[in-house]
Design a protein around this motif. Sequence first.
Motif, PDB file in Angstrom:
ATOM      1  N   ILE A 176       0.956  -1.187  -0.226  1.00  0.00           N
ATOM      2  CA  ILE A 176       0.027  -0.021  -0.116  1.00  0.00           C
ATOM      3  C   ILE A 176       1.015   1.210  -0.063  1.00  0.00           C
ATOM      4  CG2 ILE A 176      -1.627   1.412   1.296  1.00  0.00           C
ATOM      5  CD1 ILE A 176      -2.746  -1.484   2.338  1.00  0.00           C
ATOM      6  N   ILE A 177       2.060   1.349   0.967  1.00  0.00           N
ATOM      7  CA  ILE A 177       2.898   2.381   0.893  1.00  0.00           C
ATOM      8  C   ILE A 177       3.327   2.519  -0.460  1.00  0.00           C
ATOM      9  CG2 ILE A 177       4.822   3.376   2.016  1.00  0.00           C
ATOM     10  CD1 ILE A 177       4.118   1.785   4.440  1.00  0.00           C
ATOM     11  N   VAL A 178       4.160   1.775  -1.140  1.00  0.00           N
ATOM     12  CA  VAL A 178       4.653   1.661  -2.413  1.00  0.00           C
ATOM     13  C   VAL A 178       3.854   2.195  -3.385  1.00  0.00           C
ATOM     14  CG1 VAL A 178       6.100   0.578  -3.897  1.00  0.00           C
ATOM     15  CG2 VAL A 178       6.517   0.120  -1.696  1.00  0.00           C
ATOM     16  N   ILE A 179       2.624   1.652  -3.587  1.00  0.00           N
ATOM     17  CA  ILE A 179       1.728   1.821  -4.451  1.00  0.00           C
ATOM     18  C   ILE A 179       1.187   3.295  -4.535  1.00  0.00           C
ATOM     19  CG2 ILE A 179      -0.713   1.325  -5.706  1.00  0.00           C
ATOM     20  CD1 ILE A 179      -0.094  -1.303  -4.659  1.00  0.00           C
ATOM     21  N   VAL A 180       0.721   3.953  -3.262  1.00  0.00           N
ATOM     22  CA  VAL A 180       0.484   5.278  -2.984  1.00  0.00           C
ATOM     23  C   VAL A 180       1.721   6.099  -3.268  1.00  0.00           C
ATOM     24  CG1 VAL A 180      -0.352   6.729  -1.309  1.00  0.00           C
ATOM     25  CG2 VAL A 180      -1.394   4.619  -1.638  1.00  0.00           C
ATOM     26  N   GLY A 181       2.801   5.659  -2.755  1.00  0.00           N
ATOM     27  CA  GLY A 181       4.094   6.699  -2.710  1.00  0.00           C
ATOM     28  C   GLY A 181       4.362   6.812  -4.330  1.00  0.00           C
ATOM     29  N   LEU A 182       4.355   5.966  -5.082  1.00  0.00           N
ATOM     30  CA  LEU A 182       4.707   5.904  -6.683  1.00  0.00           C
ATOM     31  C   LEU A 182       3.559   6.763  -7.254  1.00  0.00           C
ATOM     32  CD1 LEU A 182       5.895   2.405  -7.533  1.00  0.00           C
ATOM     33  CD2 LEU A 182       7.224   4.549  -7.399  1.00  0.00           C
ATOM     34  N   ARG A 183       2.566   6.945  -6.741  1.00  0.00           N
ATOM     35  CA  ARG A 183       1.396   7.743  -7.528  1.00  0.00           C
ATOM     36  C   ARG A 183       1.408   9.141  -6.813  1.00  0.00           C
ATOM     37  NH1 ARG A 183       1.034   5.456 -12.599  1.00  0.00           N
ATOM     38  NH2 ARG A 183       0.831   3.259 -12.427  1.00  0.00           N
ATOM     39  N   LYS A 184       1.634   9.294  -5.578  1.00  0.00           N
ATOM     40  CA  LYS A 184       1.189  10.476  -4.993  1.00  0.00           C
ATOM     41  C   LYS A 184       1.991  11.322  -4.761  1.00  0.00           C
ATOM     42  CE  LYS A 184      -3.198   9.391  -5.208  1.00  0.00           C
ATOM     43  NZ  LYS A 184      -4.344  10.201  -6.099  1.00  0.00           N
ATOM     44  N   THR A 185       3.493  10.740  -4.539  1.00  0.00           N
ATOM     45  CA  THR A 185       4.628  11.699  -3.897  1.00  0.00           C
ATOM     46  C   THR A 185       5.595  12.148  -5.154  1.00  0.00           C
ATOM     47  OG1 THR A 185       5.915   9.657  -3.704  1.00  0.00           O
ATOM     48  CG2 THR A 185       4.502  10.128  -1.982  1.00  0.00           C
ATOM     49  N   ALA A 186       6.288  13.018  -4.799  1.00  0.00           N
ATOM     50  CA  ALA A 186       7.264  13.721  -5.695  1.00  0.00           C
ATOM     51  C   ALA A 186       8.419  12.554  -6.085  1.00  0.00           C
ATOM     52  CB  ALA A 186       8.061  15.042  -5.269  1.00  0.00           C
ATOM     53  N   TYR A 187       8.620  11.608  -5.208  1.00  0.00           N
ATOM     54  CA  TYR A 187       9.601  10.847  -5.598  1.00  0.00           C
ATOM     55  C   TYR A 187       9.072   9.987  -6.705  1.00  0.00           C
ATOM     56  CZ  TYR A 187      12.173   6.287  -5.374  1.00  0.00           C
ATOM     57  OH  TYR A 187      12.811   5.148  -5.365  1.00  0.00           O
ATOM     58  N   GLY A 188       7.781   9.505  -6.392  1.00  0.00           N
ATOM     59  CA  GLY A 188       7.210   8.579  -7.557  1.00  0.00           C
ATOM     60  C   GLY A 188       6.967   9.254  -9.045  1.00  0.00           C
ATOM     61  N   ARG A 189       6.831  10.551  -8.736  1.00  0.00           N
ATOM     62  CA  ARG A 189       6.617  11.351 -10.252  1.00  0.00           C
ATOM     63  C   ARG A 189       8.173  11.477 -10.909  1.00  0.00           C
ATOM     64  NH1 ARG A 189       2.905  14.221  -6.931  1.00  0.00           N
ATOM     65  NH2 ARG A 189       4.421  15.870  -6.395  1.00  0.00           N
ATOM     66  N   TYR A 190       9.105  11.697  -9.980  1.00  0.00           N
ATOM     67  CA  TYR A 190      10.577  11.755 -10.616  1.00  0.00           C
ATOM     68  C   TYR A 190      10.816  10.191 -11.078  1.00  0.00           C
ATOM     69  CZ  TYR A 190      10.820  16.164  -8.171  1.00  0.00           C
ATOM     70  OH  TYR A 190      10.533  17.463  -7.603  1.00  0.00           O
ATOM     71  N   ILE A 191      10.261   9.495 -10.630  1.00  0.00           N
ATOM     72  CA  ILE A 191      10.557   7.960 -11.054  1.00  0.00           C
ATOM     73  C   ILE A 191      10.172   7.772 -12.258  1.00  0.00           C
ATOM     74  CG2 ILE A 191      10.307   5.480 -10.713  1.00  0.00           C
ATOM     75  CD1 ILE A 191      12.363   6.182  -8.977  1.00  0.00           C
ATOM     76  N   TYR A 192       8.870   8.188 -12.570  1.00  0.00           N
ATOM     77  CA  TYR A 192       8.194   7.944 -14.009  1.00  0.00           C
ATOM     78  C   TYR A 192       8.725   8.936 -14.895  1.00  0.00           C
ATOM     79  CZ  TYR A 192       4.661   4.831 -12.037  1.00  0.00           C
ATOM     80  OH  TYR A 192       4.251   3.514 -11.369  1.00  0.00           O
ATOM     81  N   ALA A 193       9.014   9.953 -14.364  1.00  0.00           N
ATOM     82  CA  ALA A 193       9.625  10.993 -15.349  1.00  0.00           C
ATOM     83  C   ALA A 193      11.020  10.727 -16.066  1.00  0.00           C
ATOM     84  CB  ALA A 193       9.860  12.564 -14.685  1.00  0.00           C
ATOM     85  N   LEU A 194      11.721  10.256 -15.091  1.00  0.00           N
ATOM     86  CA  LEU A 194      13.185   9.934 -15.549  1.00  0.00           C
ATOM     87  C   LEU A 194      13.081   8.622 -16.304  1.00  0.00           C
ATOM     88  CD1 LEU A 194      15.320  10.374 -12.186  1.00  0.00           C
ATOM     89  CD2 LEU A 194      15.502  11.508 -14.365  1.00  0.00           C
ATOM     90  N   GLY A 195      12.229   7.555 -16.071  1.00  0.00           N
ATOM     91  CA  GLY A 195      12.045   6.198 -16.821  1.00  0.00           C
ATOM     92  C   GLY A 195      11.241   6.721 -17.971  1.00  0.00           C
ATOM     93  N   GLY A 196      10.404   7.564 -18.286  1.00  0.00           N
ATOM     94  CA  GLY A 196       9.746   8.013 -19.543  1.00  0.00           C
ATOM     95  C   GLY A 196      10.680   8.620 -20.412  1.00  0.00           C
ATOM     96  N   ASN A 197      11.482   9.725 -19.914  1.00  0.00           N
ATOM     97  CA  ASN A 197      12.408  10.563 -20.870  1.00  0.00           C
ATOM     98  C   ASN A 197      13.209  11.153 -19.913  1.00  0.00           C
ATOM     99  OD1 ASN A 197      13.478  12.466 -22.432  1.00  0.00           O
ATOM    100  ND2 ASN A 197      11.512  12.439 -23.820  1.00  0.00           N
ATOM    101  N   ARG A 198      14.370  10.731 -19.708  1.00  0.00           N
ATOM    102  CA  ARG A 198      15.488  11.234 -18.982  1.00  0.00           C
ATOM    103  C   ARG A 198      15.734  12.566 -19.327  1.00  0.00           C
ATOM    104  NH1 ARG A 198      19.977   6.266 -18.041  1.00  0.00           N
ATOM    105  NH2 ARG A 198      18.444   4.525 -17.358  1.00  0.00           N
ATOM    106  N   ARG A 199      15.961  12.764 -20.761  1.00  0.00           N
ATOM    107  CA  ARG A 199      16.650  14.289 -20.864  1.00  0.00           C
ATOM    108  C   ARG A 199      15.554  15.244 -20.573  1.00  0.00           C
ATOM    109  NH1 ARG A 199      18.308  16.002 -27.207  1.00  0.00           N
ATOM    110  NH2 ARG A 199      18.744  18.014 -26.787  1.00  0.00           N
TER     111      ARG A 199
END
Length: 469
Positions: free
Chosen positions: A326-349
């Motif tokens: 629950i913590i990881v799923i919510v964290g990846l979707r709702k926190t800045a850390y999660g948004r940064y993870i998806y942003a870097l994985g989608g397009n690092r540049r």
Amino acid sequence: MSQPESRMQLFPIPRSVALIWVNIALSLIVAAIGLGVGFGQGMPAQQVILFTVITTAVLLWLLNYVAVSFETRAAERAAMLAAGQEPQGRPARQVWRENRVMVIAMLALLALYLLVTATVPEFRSITNLIAFLVLELILLFAFKVSGKFASGRSAFVGLIVLLALIIISSFTIDGFLSGNNVKAILLFASFLGIACIGQTMVALMGGLDLSIPFVIGSANIGLLFLTTLGVPSFVAFGFILILGGLIGLVNGLLSYKLQGQALILTLGTGFAVAGLTQILTSIGSAYGGNVFGTVPGWLSNLAAMNGKTFGLSFPPTILIWIVLAIIVIVGLRKTAYGRYIYALGGNRRSARLIGVSELRWWVLAYVISGVFAALTGALLLGWSGGGFIGVGDPYLFTTLAAVVIGGTSLLGGNGGYGATVIGVLVLQVLTSFLLGIGLSYEWQQFIFGLLILPMVALYGRSPHIRATV
């Protein structure tokens, strides 16, 4: 044209009354066969009725879906003729391109069924034949309906496969839904699920961590070694988690500096850590790779099958995994850390241009992976009661398999831990099913590999991946 299209709804109903009755008749025939087989095996009446109703409903939906699809195409063709237009049928090559993944997956499943039937005499039964046919129908349903999803196609198919495996296993294996078996499935899923937390985060960044099984094994024997030296168990437990984080830190820094080499680097780090751990723990002992001692009682209670959670008869590790998920799923979707993870994985540049520190979040993902790998090794010590360096070996394959089956892209930026949870449960239910029908570990690995192939093909067809490659 609008009328035929509107009929493709959640519960499709053909316009032809004759087709409706044919579909109902076919569904009832399958229901009668299921009832006969279920009662013939002496299963409880409630289970037989429940699974028969579910199977019949899925089959009826699928038959109606196919019927409405043909009716819609026929209506479109008639409308074009009435308008004086020449209907343009789809070339055979186009039809093949649109359905090749489904066809290949179903043929692979057929080949697997025939191979297992030919080599395992215990598998040759009418029950397993019906289970195979039901699984084929459910997979067909999953492939067709998954096309309606713009994203999450693999996760949807994984969820359907999970439900299919539960239904089929309940029919074919006595006691599959018993309390002890369900508890065992959830316990082993918890070990794998905790180990997959770091692997999922690393994969979302476009990396891989192959040191996980070696960290698991090293933490397993390292924790017991420290407690036998007289180190307080809680102190040793925390120290092992810190060491796991340090190993992740090394993995993250090295793989960041040498981009594209994460797979080889983490594998090399894992070998080095496992070797060094065996050297240190075997000094003065004739047993390399094994540590003998007494496991702390609190750790045994955490992970053993007879563990208690607030007085209830299930291991606390299951609850720990649920909370972490629950913590990881919510964290990846709702926190800045999660948004940064998806942003870097989608397009690092693009992420770097908006000020996201790639080094910080890349290294942090590997640190998290190391910590949870060490936690998995410690919990496995509580389950087994003895230290063994090879306890993490199965996790080299299964952590990757769970991530892929769940639908998380290994290229980064797509998926999540919720999808990985589905993959973990699919693997554990499938393992329980294969063990229940008497297949060995080698057969399990073979079937896991075949299961991954269509899943990779599915997420490889998504727009996100096609645009990245």
